[in-house]
Motif scaffolding. Sequence first.
Motif, PDB file in Angstrom:
ATOM      1  N   ALA A 264      14.025  23.406  19.866  1.00 30.18           N
ATOM      2  CA  ALA A 264      15.238  23.736  19.122  1.00 30.18           C
ATOM      3  C   ALA A 264      15.693  22.545  18.265  1.00 30.18           C
ATOM      4  O   ALA A 264      16.018  22.704  17.087  1.00 30.18           O
ATOM      5  CB  ALA A 264      16.347  24.148  20.082  1.00 30.18           C
TER       6      ALA A 264
ATOM      7  N   HIS B 272      25.061  22.887  22.369  1.00 30.65           N
ATOM      8  CA  HIS B 272      24.051  23.955  22.310  1.00 30.65           C
ATOM      9  C   HIS B 272      22.791  23.572  23.084  1.00 30.65           C
ATOM     10  O   HIS B 272      22.125  24.437  23.660  1.00 30.65           O
ATOM     11  CB  HIS B 272      23.676  24.263  20.860  1.00 30.65           C
ATOM     12  CG  HIS B 272      24.850  24.648  20.001  1.00 30.65           C
ATOM     13  ND1 HIS B 272      25.763  25.609  20.384  1.00 30.65           N
ATOM     14  CD2 HIS B 272      25.257  24.194  18.794  1.00 30.65           C
ATOM     15  CE1 HIS B 272      26.688  25.716  19.438  1.00 30.65           C
ATOM     16  NE2 HIS B 272      26.411  24.873  18.468  1.00 30.65           N
ATOM     17  N   PHE B 273      22.467  22.286  23.091  1.00 31.57           N
ATOM     18  CA  PHE B 273      21.239  21.846  23.758  1.00 31.57           C
ATOM     19  C   PHE B 273      21.487  21.579  25.237  1.00 31.57           C
ATOM     20  O   PHE B 273      20.588  21.705  26.058  1.00 31.57           O
ATOM     21  CB  PHE B 273      20.673  20.620  23.027  1.00 31.57           C
ATOM     22  CG  PHE B 273      20.626  20.853  21.548  1.00 31.57           C
ATOM     23  CD1 PHE B 273      19.673  21.708  21.022  1.00 31.57           C
ATOM     24  CD2 PHE B 273      21.595  20.330  20.706  1.00 31.57           C
ATOM     25  CE1 PHE B 273      19.666  22.010  19.670  1.00 31.57           C
ATOM     26  CE2 PHE B 273      21.587  20.617  19.351  1.00 31.57           C
ATOM     27  CZ  PHE B 273      20.625  21.460  18.833  1.00 31.57           C
TER      28      PHE B 273
ATOM     29  N   TYR C 165       8.692  32.727  21.080  1.00 32.03           N
ATOM     30  CA  TYR C 165       9.177  31.364  21.261  1.00 32.03           C
ATOM     31  C   TYR C 165       8.410  30.738  22.422  1.00 32.03           C
ATOM     32  O   TYR C 165       8.700  31.007  23.588  1.00 32.03           O
ATOM     33  CB  TYR C 165      10.684  31.357  21.556  1.00 32.03           C
ATOM     34  CG  TYR C 165      11.568  31.945  20.465  1.00 32.03           C
ATOM     35  CD1 TYR C 165      11.152  31.981  19.137  1.00 32.03           C
ATOM     36  CD2 TYR C 165      12.828  32.457  20.776  1.00 32.03           C
ATOM     37  CE1 TYR C 165      11.970  32.521  18.146  1.00 32.03           C
ATOM     38  CE2 TYR C 165      13.648  32.994  19.794  1.00 32.03           C
ATOM     39  CZ  TYR C 165      13.215  33.021  18.480  1.00 32.03           C
ATOM     40  OH  TYR C 165      14.029  33.552  17.513  1.00 32.03           O
TER      41      TYR C 165
ATOM     42  N   PHE D  32      20.084  30.607  20.214  1.00 36.74           N
ATOM     43  CA  PHE D  32      20.001  29.531  19.233  1.00 36.74           C
ATOM     44  C   PHE D  32      18.848  29.779  18.256  1.00 36.74           C
ATOM     45  O   PHE D  32      19.015  29.667  17.037  1.00 36.74           O
ATOM     46  CB  PHE D  32      19.809  28.185  19.944  1.00 36.74           C
ATOM     47  CG  PHE D  32      19.835  26.997  19.026  1.00 36.74           C
ATOM     48  CD1 PHE D  32      21.023  26.336  18.773  1.00 36.74           C
ATOM     49  CD2 PHE D  32      18.675  26.554  18.404  1.00 36.74           C
ATOM     50  CE1 PHE D  32      21.059  25.240  17.911  1.00 36.74           C
ATOM     51  CE2 PHE D  32      18.705  25.463  17.540  1.00 36.74           C
ATOM     52  CZ  PHE D  32      19.892  24.807  17.293  1.00 36.74           C
ATOM     53  N   MET D  33      17.695  30.121  18.788  1.00 35.07           N
ATOM     54  CA  MET D  33      16.522  30.294  17.928  1.00 35.07           C
ATOM     55  C   MET D  33      16.661  31.528  17.031  1.00 35.07           C
ATOM     56  O   MET D  33      16.210  31.516  15.891  1.00 35.07           O
ATOM     57  CB  MET D  33      15.245  30.380  18.767  1.00 35.07           C
ATOM     58  CG  MET D  33      14.845  29.074  19.399  1.00 35.07           C
ATOM     59  SD  MET D  33      14.647  27.689  18.233  1.00 35.07           S
ATOM     60  CE  MET D  33      13.018  28.031  17.559  1.00 35.07           C
TER      61      MET D  33
ATOM     62  N   GLN E 173      14.572  22.759  24.610  1.00 30.58           N
ATOM     63  CA  GLN E 173      15.445  21.781  23.933  1.00 30.58           C
ATOM     64  C   GLN E 173      14.687  21.050  22.836  1.00 30.58           C
ATOM     65  O   GLN E 173      15.183  20.898  21.712  1.00 30.58           O
ATOM     66  CB  GLN E 173      15.972  20.772  24.961  1.00 30.58           C
ATOM     67  CG  GLN E 173      16.904  21.388  25.978  1.00 30.58           C
ATOM     68  CD  GLN E 173      17.214  20.426  27.117  1.00 30.58           C
ATOM     69  OE1 GLN E 173      16.312  19.786  27.662  1.00 30.58           O
ATOM     70  NE2 GLN E 173      18.472  20.332  27.495  1.00 30.58           N
TER      71      GLN E 173
ATOM     72  N   LEU F  26      18.806  30.386  14.292  1.00 31.49           N
ATOM     73  CA  LEU F  26      18.066  29.495  13.409  1.00 31.49           C
ATOM     74  C   LEU F  26      17.130  30.292  12.494  1.00 31.49           C
ATOM     75  O   LEU F  26      16.970  29.983  11.314  1.00 31.49           O
ATOM     76  CB  LEU F  26      17.262  28.493  14.245  1.00 31.49           C
ATOM     77  CG  LEU F  26      16.837  27.214  13.540  1.00 31.49           C
ATOM     78  CD1 LEU F  26      18.051  26.444  13.045  1.00 31.49           C
ATOM     79  CD2 LEU F  26      16.016  26.332  14.467  1.00 31.49           C
TER      80      LEU F  26
ATOM     81  N   ASP G 161       9.017  30.299  16.296  1.00 36.48           N
ATOM     82  CA  ASP G 161       9.612  29.088  16.850  1.00 36.48           C
ATOM     83  C   ASP G 161       9.265  27.892  15.967  1.00 36.48           C
ATOM     84  O   ASP G 161       9.549  26.759  16.319  1.00 36.48           O
ATOM     85  CB  ASP G 161       9.190  28.851  18.309  1.00 36.48           C
ATOM     86  CG  ASP G 161       7.696  28.825  18.481  1.00 36.48           C
ATOM     87  OD1 ASP G 161       6.976  28.969  17.473  1.00 36.48           O
ATOM     88  OD2 ASP G 161       7.240  28.650  19.621  1.00 36.48           O
TER      89      ASP G 161
ATOM     90  N   TYR H 287      18.811  29.447  24.636  1.00 38.41           N
ATOM     91  CA  TYR H 287      17.728  29.126  23.703  1.00 38.41           C
ATOM     92  C   TYR H 287      17.397  30.333  22.815  1.00 38.41           C
ATOM     93  O   TYR H 287      17.217  30.194  21.601  1.00 38.41           O
ATOM     94  CB  TYR H 287      16.495  28.678  24.486  1.00 38.41           C
ATOM     95  CG  TYR H 287      15.281  28.401  23.636  1.00 38.41           C
ATOM     96  CD1 TYR H 287      15.227  27.269  22.818  1.00 38.41           C
ATOM     97  CD2 TYR H 287      14.190  29.259  23.635  1.00 38.41           C
ATOM     98  CE1 TYR H 287      14.114  27.015  22.039  1.00 38.41           C
ATOM     99  CE2 TYR H 287      13.078  29.010  22.853  1.00 38.41           C
ATOM    100  CZ  TYR H 287      13.041  27.885  22.056  1.00 38.41           C
ATOM    101  OH  TYR H 287      11.937  27.636  21.275  1.00 38.41           O
TER     102      TYR H 287
END
Lengths: 427, 419
Positions: free
Chosen positions: A318, A349-350, B374, A380-381, A315, A384, A416, A377
Motif C-alpha cells: 500500500a 491507514h497503514f 492483491y 485502501f487498495m 502495508q 487507490l 496491486d 487493506y
Amino acid sequence: MPNVCFYFQVHQPYRMKRYSVFNIGNTSDYFDEHKNKEVMQKVAKKCYLPTNKAILDLIHTYKKSGRQFKVSYSITGVALEQFEKYAPEVLESFKKLADTGCVEFLSETYYHSLSYLYSKEEFKAQIELHRKKIKELFGQEPVVFRNTELIFNNELAHFVESLGFKAVLAEGADHILDWRSPNYVYKAKTTKNLKLLLKNYKLSDDIAFRFGQKSWKEYPLTAEKYATWLNQHAEHSVNLFMDYETFGEHQWEDTGIFNFLRHLPHELFKNPHTHFVWPSELALNEPVAELDIHNFVSWADIERDLSAWIGNNMQNSALTELYALEKMVKELNNKVLLEDWRKLTTSDHFYYMCTKYFNDGDVHKYFNPYDTPYESYINFMNILNDLILRMKKHIQEKSIVIELKDKYHVQHRITDRPAKMLNEVIR
Amino acid sequence: MNKLKVLMFGWEFPPFMSGGLGTACYGLTKGLTNKNVDVTFVIPHGPEDMKAEFVKLLIASNLSRYNLKIKRIDSLLKPYLTETQYSTNYEQYIETLKTKSENSKVLYGRNIYDEVYRLSMAAKAIAMTEEFDVIHCHDWMAFPAGIEAKKATGKPLIVQVHATEFDRTGGNSVNQYVYDIERQGMLQADRVIAVSYFTKQKIMQHYGISGDKIVVVHNAVDFTDEPNFNVKKNEKVVLYLGRLTLQKGPDYFIEAAKKVLDYDPEVKFIVVGNGDMEARLVDRVAQLGIGSKVLFAGWASGPDVDRMYKLADLYVMPSVSEPFGITPLEALRNNVPVIISKQSGVSEVLKNALKVDFWDVDELANKILTVLNYRGLHHELLHHGAIEVRTFSWNVPAQKCIDIYNLVLHEHAHGEKAP
C-alpha cells in the motif's frame, strides 16, 4: 530546578468509507463524513472542550500569581480541517489558548504522514502546508518539530535542521538512552545545533496509560503523589509527551483525570523552583551529550520502531504504491486529486493494516474502524485503484498524450501495482 | 483413575460418510482416544448394494490404531436424509428385496420415523451389552438411541448438536417430528454440547433449553493425515465445497461468481458436492451465461478433496446457517485462504479469514476479487491463517468433552441434578 514540559499531540484521521471494487469508477467519495463528524463531535465533547477549558482556567489562575502555566501542542492539519468542519467551537477554544501567550505550537506534517520515509519532497511540502495553517489560525511560526508518531533517527535530525528548526522531539526509548536520563537536552550525531528533546516515557505513560488502571500499584494516582515524583528531578526538564485524547477519551472523566490535571500545577508549585517550559525554551540549553541513533525509533507499541505501519506485505504494498503515484499526481496539477492523494498518506491507514497484534486481540483494535487488517487493506487498495482511474481520465481530458485515448477504453481491472499500470499507459 | 469409556451414537463415520458430521466425529474420536478414552462408536449401516455411493476411502486401516470400536447397526438411515429421500430408498430396497428371494424379511422401517425408532431399539440392545460410563450422541437421528440407552442403563447422557433443524431448513418448514426428537434429546440429556455460540443461541432460542446446560465445544481440524499434492494451473480458481443445499448457500456463491466474472473473466469457479439444489444451480449458471467458468465437479472425498484444495486460490464458504463449518480449516490446512459467512460457528473462532454476510453478494464478490488480485492480501491471509489453523487441534475439543464426562459422572455419583 525541576522543569516540566507538557506536549500534547492532537490528531484525527479522515476515516474512509467502505469502498468496494464495484465503487471504482463510480464514486470518488472516499471519506466517511458521517463517521468522521460523529467521532470528532464525540471527542470534542469528552476531551477537547473540557480539557481546553481546564487548561485555559489554569493559565488564567497562575498568570495572576506571577508564575506561568505553559503547554505545547501539535495539531495535525487534518484535525484542524475537521475542527473547522465539524466542531468550530474546538478551534475557537484553541485560538483562545493561543491568545494567552502561554501556548506553543509545534510543527509536523499536515497529513500526519510517513512521508519522511518515502519522499523528502513531500515531507517538506506537508511541513510547509502545516506551517501556513498554524500561522493562519494561531499566528505562530513553529520552531520545534515533531515527526509523525515521534519517528526519528540521525538522518531525520539532519534533514530537519536543514529546514531551520531549533529542536526535534523523540521517544526516550531505553535502547537509545541506555543508562542516560531522558530529562536532559541532547543532540543527534548528525546535527550542528539542533536539540533533541526526549520523552520521559515512564512518567508520561503513568498518565497516558496507567492512570485509570486499577491493577496498577500506584492507583489511584493523585496530583500530590505525582508532583512529588516530578519535583525530585533536577535535570533540564521532565518531558511529558502524550496524545491529547488521554484526557477524557483514553482516560475517561470518571477516572478523575480532569481533577488530576486541575490540581497538578498547584501541587508542583509547592516547590518554589518548579517551572513549566516550552520545547523552544529547552532548545536554549547546551546539550549534555551526543546520541547516535541509526535505527528509527517511534513512540508506538512496545517495539518503539516502525513495525506498526511498515512490515507486512499489505502495508508495504500500500505504501509503495501510494508514493509511486506522487510524481504523477503532482504533475497533473489538479488540486482535488492531490488533496485526495495526500489524505491517503495519513499514517493511520497503514496502522489499521497491522497484523502484529491482531492475533492477540490487541491495543490497535481500539483505534481501528475495521474488523480485520485485511478489510482495511482491501478498502485502501480499492480507493487507490479509483484514484488511478481518475488520474487516467484526467490525463485523457487534458490530452497530455493524445494517442493514448484508445487505451483508456480498456476495462479497468483492479491491480496491486496501479502505479506500474499508469506508467505503462503513459509510455 | 479408571479409564473413561464412552458409548457414542452417530450417523456417519469414515469410511462411510458424506459430510462434515463424519469428519467431526472422526476427529473428536481420535482426540479422545489420544487422551486414553475408550470409544465405542455406533452408526447405522445400510445393505451393501445401497451404500455404494457413500463408500469413500478414508484411511480405514488407521482406525485400528486407536482404542476405538466401531459397531454397525443395519439400517437404511443415512446422514442428511429427508423424509422423501428415505421413502425413495425404502422403495428401492423393497424392489431389490423382491429380486433376491420371495421369503426375504423386510428389515427396515416403513418410513424414516419408524427407522429411527428401530435404530433406537437396536441401540438399547447394544447399551445393555457394552461396558461404558457415558453416552454421547451426535445429532437428532442418534438422540432416540441415546435416550433409550440412558433409560436402559441409567448412565449419563450427553447430546452434541452439530446442526439443528433450523439450520437444515433455514427456518422454513421445520419438521415437527425432527424438532420434537431434538428437543427430547436435549431435555433428557445431562449436558448439551453445541459446536458454537451461534448454535448455543439457537438451542436456547428455539428449544427453550437453559444456557447453563449447554457447553460450547468448537470443532478442530486433523493434521495427522496431511496431504501433499501439486497440481498445476494457470487460471485463478475459487472453490466451493459442500452439499448443494439451502443451508450451505451455494446459490449465493453462483451469484457472486457472476459479479466477479463480469469484472474479471480470468477466474474459474469450481463447485464440489451434490445435493437437492444441484439441478437448480446448473440451470442458473446456464441462465447467467457463465457455464464455461463455473464447473460442477460432483461429489469428492478423501484425496480428491485435497486435490481440489490444491487447485484453489481461494475457498469460499457462503453458508446461510452453519453451526460450525470445518471446511475452512481444511482449506487453510491446504494453504488456501478463506472467505466465510458470518452466519457460521467457525467465524467465532477463526480470526484470519475474510467474513461476509451470506446474503451480501456484492461484498462477497468484492472480497473474492481483491483476494485474487492483491497479492499482499492473499499472502497475509494465508500466512496468518495457516499459523492459526495449526492451533485447532482435536485434542482441545476432546479434552473439553472429557471435562464434561467427568462433570456429569460426578453429578451422577453424588445424586446432583443437571441444570
